[in-house]
Write a protein that holds these residues in place. Structure first.
Motif, PDB file in Angstrom:
ATOM      1  N   PHE A 184      14.251  64.927  68.003  1.00 52.26           N
ATOM      2  CA  PHE A 184      15.416  64.209  68.526  1.00 52.26           C
ATOM      3  C   PHE A 184      15.925  63.208  67.490  1.00 52.26           C
ATOM      4  N   GLU A 185      15.932  63.652  66.235  1.00 48.94           N
ATOM      5  CA  GLU A 185      16.258  62.777  65.107  1.00 48.94           C
ATOM      6  C   GLU A 185      17.623  62.110  65.262  1.00 48.94           C
ATOM      7  N   VAL A 186      18.622  62.861  65.697  1.00 44.02           N
ATOM      8  CA  VAL A 186      19.969  62.299  65.834  1.00 44.02           C
ATOM      9  C   VAL A 186      19.973  61.184  66.882  1.00 44.02           C
ATOM     10  N   GLN A 187      19.358  61.440  68.031  1.00 46.39           N
ATOM     11  CA  GLN A 187      19.309  60.430  69.088  1.00 46.39           C
ATOM     12  C   GLN A 187      18.542  59.196  68.633  1.00 46.39           C
ATOM     13  N   VAL A 188      17.400  59.414  67.978  1.00 46.35           N
ATOM     14  CA  VAL A 188      16.604  58.293  67.479  1.00 46.35           C
ATOM     15  C   VAL A 188      17.414  57.471  66.484  1.00 46.35           C
ATOM     16  N   GLY A 189      18.156  58.160  65.618  1.00 52.97           N
ATOM     17  CA  GLY A 189      18.967  57.453  64.629  1.00 52.97           C
ATOM     18  C   GLY A 189      20.051  56.606  65.263  1.00 52.97           C
ATOM     19  N   ILE A 190      20.691  57.139  66.318  1.00 54.89           N
ATOM     20  CA  ILE A 190      21.751  56.406  66.999  1.00 54.89           C
ATOM     21  C   ILE A 190      21.196  55.191  67.737  1.00 54.89           C
ATOM     22  N   LEU A 191      20.040  55.353  68.352  1.00 54.91           N
ATOM     23  CA  LEU A 191      19.482  54.287  69.179  1.00 54.91           C
ATOM     24  C   LEU A 191      18.617  53.302  68.403  1.00 54.91           C
ATOM     25  N   SER A 192      18.313  53.625  67.153  1.00 54.20           N
ATOM     26  CA  SER A 192      17.402  52.806  66.375  1.00 54.20           C
ATOM     27  C   SER A 192      17.980  51.424  66.081  1.00 54.20           C
ATOM     28  N   ALA A 193      17.078  50.434  66.052  1.00 56.39           N
ATOM     29  CA  ALA A 193      17.478  49.066  65.690  1.00 56.39           C
ATOM     30  C   ALA A 193      17.648  48.931  64.182  1.00 56.39           C
ATOM     31  N   SER A 194      17.078  49.889  63.431  1.00 53.66           N
ATOM     32  CA  SER A 194      17.155  49.837  61.972  1.00 53.66           C
ATOM     33  C   SER A 194      18.002  50.986  61.467  1.00 53.66           C
ATOM     34  N   GLU A 195      19.076  50.677  60.766  1.00 54.80           N
ATOM     35  CA  GLU A 195      19.919  51.723  60.208  1.00 54.80           C
ATOM     36  C   GLU A 195      19.249  52.415  59.023  1.00 54.80           C
ATOM     37  N   LYS A 196      18.409  51.683  58.308  1.00 61.56           N
ATOM     38  CA  LYS A 196      17.777  52.222  57.112  1.00 61.56           C
ATOM     39  C   LYS A 196      16.599  53.133  57.444  1.00 61.56           C
ATOM     40  N   ASP A 197      15.829  52.789  58.475  1.00 60.26           N
ATOM     41  CA  ASP A 197      14.633  53.565  58.791  1.00 60.26           C
ATOM     42  C   ASP A 197      14.462  53.666  60.308  1.00 60.26           C
ATOM     43  N   PRO A 198      14.935  54.765  60.921  1.00 63.27           N
ATOM     44  CA  PRO A 198      14.823  54.938  62.371  1.00 63.27           C
ATOM     45  C   PRO A 198      13.378  54.941  62.878  1.00 63.27           C
ATOM     46  N   LEU A 199      12.420  55.251  61.984  1.00 64.55           N
ATOM     47  CA  LEU A 199      11.015  55.283  62.396  1.00 64.55           C
ATOM     48  C   LEU A 199      10.311  53.951  62.169  1.00 64.55           C
ATOM     49  N   GLU A 200      11.065  52.927  61.795  1.00 62.13           N
ATOM     50  CA  GLU A 200      10.457  51.621  61.561  1.00 62.13           C
ATOM     51  C   GLU A 200       9.742  51.139  62.821  1.00 62.13           C
ATOM     52  N   GLY A 201       8.479  50.795  62.672  1.00 62.97           N
ATOM     53  CA  GLY A 201       7.697  50.303  63.799  1.00 62.97           C
ATOM     54  C   GLY A 201       7.033  51.389  64.623  1.00 62.97           C
ATOM     55  N   ALA A 202       7.332  52.654  64.356  1.00 62.29           N
ATOM     56  CA  ALA A 202       6.772  53.742  65.169  1.00 62.29           C
ATOM     57  C   ALA A 202       5.253  53.816  65.043  1.00 62.29           C
ATOM     58  N   GLU A 203       4.752  53.772  63.814  1.00 63.63           N
ATOM     59  CA  GLU A 203       3.309  53.872  63.619  1.00 63.63           C
ATOM     60  C   GLU A 203       2.584  52.705  64.274  1.00 63.63           C
ATOM     61  N   ALA A 204       3.123  51.495  64.111  1.00 60.28           N
ATOM     62  CA  ALA A 204       2.482  50.313  64.695  1.00 60.28           C
ATOM     63  C   ALA A 204       2.455  50.401  66.217  1.00 60.28           C
ATOM     64  N   TYR A 205       3.573  50.852  66.803  1.00 59.51           N
ATOM     65  CA  TYR A 205       3.641  50.968  68.257  1.00 59.51           C
ATOM     66  C   TYR A 205       2.642  52.002  68.781  1.00 59.51           C
ATOM     67  N   LEU A 206       2.637  53.183  68.164  1.00 63.87           N
ATOM     68  CA  LEU A 206       1.732  54.236  68.620  1.00 63.87           C
ATOM     69  C   LEU A 206       0.274  53.869  68.361  1.00 63.87           C
ATOM     70  N   ASP A 207       0.024  53.165  67.273  1.00 66.01           N
ATOM     71  CA  ASP A 207      -1.335  52.687  66.980  1.00 66.01           C
ATOM     72  C   ASP A 207      -1.818  51.775  68.104  1.00 66.01           C
ATOM     73  N   THR A 208      -0.971  50.820  68.512  1.00 63.30           N
ATOM     74  CA  THR A 208      -1.337  49.896  69.587  1.00 63.30           C
ATOM     75  C   THR A 208      -1.557  50.641  70.904  1.00 63.30           C
ATOM     76  N   MET A 209      -0.655  51.546  71.234  1.00 59.83           N
ATOM     77  CA  MET A 209      -0.736  52.267  72.499  1.00 59.83           C
ATOM     78  C   MET A 209      -2.004  53.119  72.595  1.00 59.83           C
ATOM     79  N   PHE A 210      -2.260  53.910  71.560  1.00 62.06           N
ATOM     80  CA  PHE A 210      -3.426  54.803  71.618  1.00 62.06           C
ATOM     81  C   PHE A 210      -4.724  54.042  71.394  1.00 62.06           C
ATOM     82  N   ARG A 211      -4.684  52.926  70.645  1.00 65.40           N
ATOM     83  CA  ARG A 211      -5.896  52.133  70.485  1.00 65.40           C
ATOM     84  C   ARG A 211      -6.314  51.539  71.830  1.00 65.40           C
ATOM     85  N   LYS A 212      -5.348  51.047  72.601  1.00 61.17           N
ATOM     86  CA  LYS A 212      -5.658  50.514  73.928  1.00 61.17           C
ATOM     87  C   LYS A 212      -6.181  51.602  74.843  1.00 61.17           C
ATOM     88  N   LEU A 213      -5.586  52.787  74.742  1.00 62.47           N
ATOM     89  CA  LEU A 213      -5.988  53.898  75.600  1.00 62.47           C
ATOM     90  C   LEU A 213      -7.409  54.375  75.307  1.00 62.47           C
TER      91      LEU A 213
END
Length: 216
Positions: A184-213
């Motif tokens: 869903f790259e196009v949607q992620v790009g449109i909704l992203s808070a960062s124009e330069k890197d739509p995946l900014e913060g993705a690794e940190a968020y998923l790391d926190t979520m799965f670490r808690k799980l």
């Protein structure tokens, strides 16, 4: 590979097949790169040889010199993709720290979404169509690997090294949350808070979520 050649005495001599030239290898790669772009945009059914030829900057007869048709090109791409896609899961190390091994796998999947978004969409489109060309690979490659790694995850959970969850659904969740960024790259790009890197913060968020799980 070799082919047989009849000698004067009637025996069959194996002679090596002529290796493809650099131009042939370059053109084949050019066709596959173009096909990847077309298939990832339009899916298998929507893609045409004319589109692939235009994207590659080659004539349609030139395309058919290297491949028998659209399906042959698609299968060649899928065969290459499966090896790339399975490598990160295959590298889940039984001797490593269980939680860190899973988190490292998640990080690699995010990186793959960043680096190979077209490949991810190619795979997703094939699965959505019922995997008519990839099903043998799913049965012979993916399923045994998932069986093996699910058993490893279960063993870590039984030892108290990971919190108890369903190992297979854990893998499905990892795939869903990481490959989403590519599929869903196009949607992620449109909704992203960062124009330069739509995946900014993705690794940190998923790391926190799965670490808690998964923390026992």
């Amino acid at each position: 590979m070799t082919h047989s050649e009849t000698a004067k005495d009637g025996t069959q001599n194996a002679t090596p097949e002529k290796k493809p030239s650099r131009i042939q290898l370059r053109n084949r790669k050019r066709i596959l790169d173009a096909a990847l772009e077309v298939f990832s945009q339009f899916g298998y059914r929507g893609a045409t040889l004319d589109q692939i030829a235009k994207e590659a900057g080659l004539s349609k007869p030139n395309i058919l010199y290297y491949f028998d048709g659209k399906e042959a090109i698609h299968v060649a791409l899928l065969n290459t993709l499966m090896e790339t896609w399975l490598d990160p899961l295959a590298e889940l190390n039984p001797a490593g720290d269980p939680l860190e091994e899973v988190l490292s796998y998640i990080h690699r999947k995010v990186q793959m979404s960043r680096e190979f978004p077209r490949e991810s969409r190619l795979f997703a489109n094939e699965i959505l169509q019922g995997a008519p060309r990839m099903k043998p690979h799913l049965l012979s490659g993916l399923k045994p690997l998932v069986d093996e790694k699910s058993a490893l995850l279960q063993d870590w959970m039984d030892q108290g090294k990971l919190a108890r969850v369903d190992p297979r659904h854990l893998l499905y969740s990892i795939w869903a949350t990481t490959q989403h960024y590519a599929d869903f790259e196009v949607q992620v790009g449109i909704l992203s808070a960062s124009e330069k890197d739509p995946l900014e913060g993705a690794e940190a968020y998923l790391d926190t979520m799965f670490r808690k799980l998964l923390t026992p």
